[in-house]
Design an enzyme around this catalytic site. Structure first.
Site: not given
Lengths: 430, 430
Positions: B271, B292, B403
């Site tokens: 951000e 792994h 938003k």
């Protein structure tokens, strides 16, 4: 399961693919499909993984786990592909049996887990094809001792998943432990649909037959055109986007139950495709949470990311109670699921508004069948990407150097890699 | 805490930095330090975050949480920076009080958590500066209802962390809830050392004063040279590497207790720095497990990744019992901690052998003081990187679009962004 590629087109994203590109790519998908089919016909190394929906025998798995009565927990001792497939299933599905994974050698975490368990009702599954994986065997030795100390006979509580030969197989024979074979030709990261991935799920009471059925449904969709196969479509588009500079792929399910799936995907993608200086870097994200963490970067950062949005169309929901809180009345009468869906669609559209490519994958439900579809489709997508990129999908040579170095450091042999550790250049700021 | 930059030098990694480059960069670090100091002197937005070691009052936090006797659990209701800092601390440290986070709106996960808790002994902390964060308020309404249904007075069990005004502040006043202020000038992702990040830790019995002391120790190290400040050294090197093509940064602690720290770091980095087409993409990894999973890609994939290896030099250890298992005798008499350390050093050397840059960060211990050092250093590293890259570190404008779209979709107002959702182009393969 369906996949929507609308937002990877050049009409929606800045360096997207055109419909003509997809048509041209389809010829290469047809050639890749031929190669894959040839590999499957002879159970060639790696390609054999795509035969697991029919070659896996769920009855054999049920028999191996059937002797443990009323377990409270299962601890799978394994690392990498020996743990992630099983964890993907058990973390996605509800069960009264707790599923834990000793897939690291952090002493504090291992001690904390063993302290928290009722070892007398815990089942242990040791998973290692070779029987020589250092982390797995070290953890198993610690578990054995903990059971001894608790007065529990570890041999009564343990089953083993390993190759036809090796010291774990010998141990199983010696103590008469239930033992499941690791199938030939199946690398760890492609083993979720085999004994390796399904045993813990079976012990937790999940419908492993339905997992295989979901996988088989996707297997039946493999054809010589990406337009007929969600798996090939996804793999081919990821490849085409990577060629256009989208060298990262953020796997972002909008379901907490699929958080471990993202880790499984990250292993599949990284180990299979990360070689020869190539590879699309997997990012692990979670909707809607990471809208408040990663979305700023995905929208406004470098144009190097594909975002893969995953959701289930059917799920249990929770109503949001009415409220008179200032400015929040619109939430009342809605539900958490509706809020999550709105955020999913808003994020998808916000990526398009910024010209960033994204793919939508929708499952009917996060259940055994849906997981089987999703996991098989992602494996096949990975394989077709590997064919298109001309990399050796089923090997992981770059991890061997470190294994030798670690073994040398621990006195397990004379390895020149261990000497390199001592030569480290230092520039310390403290 | 110390940081070792030896393996980012051009002697160790293919596109590494020379010692001369670091000397030249140090002039720019001095200028950035001036800018940071000016910002701190006036408590300027964002820069005020770096004053928290002295501006935070731990007694205020202890008072707000002190009225809850013998809690069994705390649920922090918040998202993004309102949850990740607190979670980083409580997930890293042991406590008898369970710390949970409602930082998503997945209905199945929310219902499952609430079902699992003894609500009568659970404390709820609602965290939202504005009091209008949709996810947080929706979850809080659901929690209120669950407490009502369980016959628990939610007002007895709740405290609020919010701004000086707004509906959450009003609610707190109305019900006489303990309330903590969100400090001015501190963006969510920089708030771990404030009321926002420390309240859950205090309730869990952790030594929040020591967290602040650790942070203050790093604050005291800020100077006009990267060679004198671990935080500036790390930030400057990350910036220099990003300029050289290392556009990803894999945060890889070798401690399960620091797994959430990697998520916190990923938010901080993404951000703050992901804007204007720039930004170094954070990757979340965990040693030794991801050797792994991701190491194949980090060693043999594109030369675009810095790997940051973190470990504590002091920890509880677990002995590995002796074994006569074929080829594994070398493990006996060793310990899990020694195995983990050998893997850490082997991975580091294996990256160098492949010419890939990496940084080593070592804490004395994963405890309150060490966490304070680490978190403050990473915040400062981020700020100095932002100065060097000339981005606006403390804003996150790209998340607003989504938003508004989500709010529009839910009937919370008339937003053109919501209309864009309906225009989605589709190319469905199913």
């Amino acid at each position: 399961m369906q996949i929507d590629l609308g937002n990877v087109l050049d009409t929606a994203s800045v360096h997207g693919v055109s419909r003509e590109t997809l048509e041209r790519l389809d010829d290469r998908v047809a050639a890749a499909h031929d190669r894959i089919e040839r590999g499957r016909e002879t159970d060639e190394h790696g390609y054999a993984s795509l035969n697991l929906p029919s070659s896996t025998d769920p009855a054999e798995i049920r028999e191996a786990v059937g002797g443990f009565e009323n377990p409270s927990a299962i601890v799978t001792v394994g690392i990498g592909g020996s743990a992630l497939g099983a964890a993907t299933l058990t973390d996605a599905l509800d069960s009264d049996v707790e599923a834990h994974y000793l897939d690291n050698v952090d002493p504090e975490a291992v001690a904390s887990l063993l302290d928290s368990l009722d070892l007398g009702s815990t089942v242990v599954n040791v998973v290692s094809r070779s029987g020589t994986t250092a982390e797995t065997l070290a953890n198993f030795l610690v578990v054995q001792e903990a059971m001894d100390d608790a007065g529990v006979d570890w041999a009564d509580r343990t089953f083993v998943t390993t190759g036809e030969e090796g010291n774990l197989r010998d141990l199983a024979n010696q103590h008469d432990l239930p033992v499941l074979p690791v199938p030939d030709g199946v690398p760890g990261r492609f083993s979720v649909l085999s004994t390796v991935g399904l045993a813990a799920a079976a012990l937790c009471g999940h419908d492993i037959e339905a997992v295989l059925e979901g996988a088989a449904a996707q297997e039946a969709r493999l054809s010589d055109s990406l337009f007929d196969s969600p798996a090939y479509a996804y793999g081919a588009v990821c490849f085409a986007l990577a060629e256009r500079g989208y060298t990262a792929n953020a796997m972002m399910p909008y379901a907490e139950s699929l958080e471990t799936f993202s880790e499984w995907f990250a292993q599949l993608w990284a180990e299979s495709l990360g070689k020869d200086g190539l590879g699309q870097t997997p990012l692990r994200a979670l909707g809607a949470t990471d809208q408040h963490s990663q979305l700023q970067l995905y929208r406004a950062g470098p144009r190097d990311k594909l975002v893969t949005l995953v959701r289930a169309t059917d799920r249990e929901d929770v109503s949001i109670p009415e409220t008179d809180l200032d400015g929040l009345a619109y939430l009342g009468g809605s539900s958490l699921g509706e809020l999550l869906d709105a955020e999913f669609e808003a994020t998808e559209a916000s990526l398009v508004a910024a010209g960033q490519p994204n793919v939508r994958i929708e499952l009917d439900e996060v259940n055994e069948y849906g997981l089987g579809e999703l996991l098989y489709a992602m494996e096949t997508a990975c394989v077709v990407y590997g064919e298109l990129a001309s990399v050796e999908t089923f090997v992981q040579p770059a991890v061997e150097w470190g294994k030798r170095a670690a073994r040398g450091l621990l006195g397990g042999g004379d390895f020149e890699e261990a000497d390199a550790v001592a030569d480290k250049e230092r520039l310390i700021i403290d």
